[in-house]
Design an enzyme around this catalytic site. Sequence first.
Site, PDB file in Angstrom:
ATOM      1  N   ARG A  20       0.837  -1.193   0.000  1.00  0.00           N
ATOM      2  CA  ARG A  20       0.000   0.000   0.000  1.00  0.00           C
ATOM      3  C   ARG A  20       0.872   1.242   0.000  1.00  0.00           C
ATOM      4  O   ARG A  20       1.683   1.443   0.904  1.00  0.00           O
ATOM      5  CB  ARG A  20      -0.923  -0.004   1.225  1.00  0.00           C
TER       6      ARG A  20
ATOM      7  N   THR B  47      -0.878   7.577  -1.069  1.00  0.00           N
ATOM      8  CA  THR B  47      -2.141   7.465  -1.802  1.00  0.00           C
ATOM      9  C   THR B  47      -3.035   6.338  -1.298  1.00  0.00           C
ATOM     10  O   THR B  47      -4.229   6.312  -1.603  1.00  0.00           O
ATOM     11  CB  THR B  47      -1.873   7.235  -3.302  1.00  0.00           C
TER      12      THR B  47
ATOM     13  N   ASP C 193      -1.141  -3.363  12.972  1.00  0.00           N
ATOM     14  CA  ASP C 193      -0.706  -3.867  11.675  1.00  0.00           C
ATOM     15  C   ASP C 193      -0.539  -5.380  11.765  1.00  0.00           C
ATOM     16  O   ASP C 193       0.339  -5.883  12.480  1.00  0.00           O
ATOM     17  CB  ASP C 193       0.619  -3.213  11.278  1.00  0.00           C
TER      18      ASP C 193
ATOM     19  N   ASP D 230       3.004  -6.824  10.846  1.00  0.00           N
ATOM     20  CA  ASP D 230       4.015  -6.571  11.871  1.00  0.00           C
ATOM     21  C   ASP D 230       3.805  -7.468  13.087  1.00  0.00           C
ATOM     22  O   ASP D 230       4.766  -7.963  13.671  1.00  0.00           O
ATOM     23  CB  ASP D 230       3.969  -5.101  12.300  1.00  0.00           C
TER      24      ASP D 230
END
Length: 211
Positions: free
Chosen positions: A106, A110, A202, A205
């Site tokens: 990602r 944006t 996340d 992670d």
Amino acid sequence: MSLPQVHHITHPLVQHKLTLMREKTRSTSGFRRLLNEISMLMAYEITRDIGTQMIEIETPLEKMQAPVIDGKKTVFVSILRAGNGFLDGMLNVVPGARVGHVGLYRDPKTLVAVEYYFKMPSDMHERDVIVLDPMLATGNSAVAAVERLKETNPKSIRFVCLLAAPEGLKNFHGSHPDVPVYTAAIDRGLDEHGYIVPGLGDAGDRIFGTK
């Protein structure tokens, strides 16, 4: 084209383990173990109507016709890298399944998904695809992955995630109203960085201990 479908898996065992995963103090090994267990439990729901065929076997008493699944016709597609956290549990339930990978990241500015890897089994037109990614946040990665998969003309596609945001579901079904989504939770929404809240952080992670 069918109407958008969202299958919310509310089994108490799934919800209990998800609560434990959300805790910020959960260790990497604990998070990984819980995800493996949840993916096995979710696999039972996702494959509820998987196709079977009759074969002849012999019990200790007599011969009989009995159903078996054709796992080789099922493809688990992992959206790298966090999707790999779902794979082991799914493969424990359907060990004969093939595995495909879609590499996406990602763009931090944006939030658009950028592809860097795509590898699928052959003869996809004969196969049922189950796409794996723990988080359906903005939905951009999921939209891009399914768009690429549709180019291979599989028999069917399903998308599986641990958590979904309403924004992600709207975005995903805006592009792919024919693809059902299976999720353990639909959270409140997204923060300014595109992360699901309250969420669990996340997923990549936390699975791999990289943060």
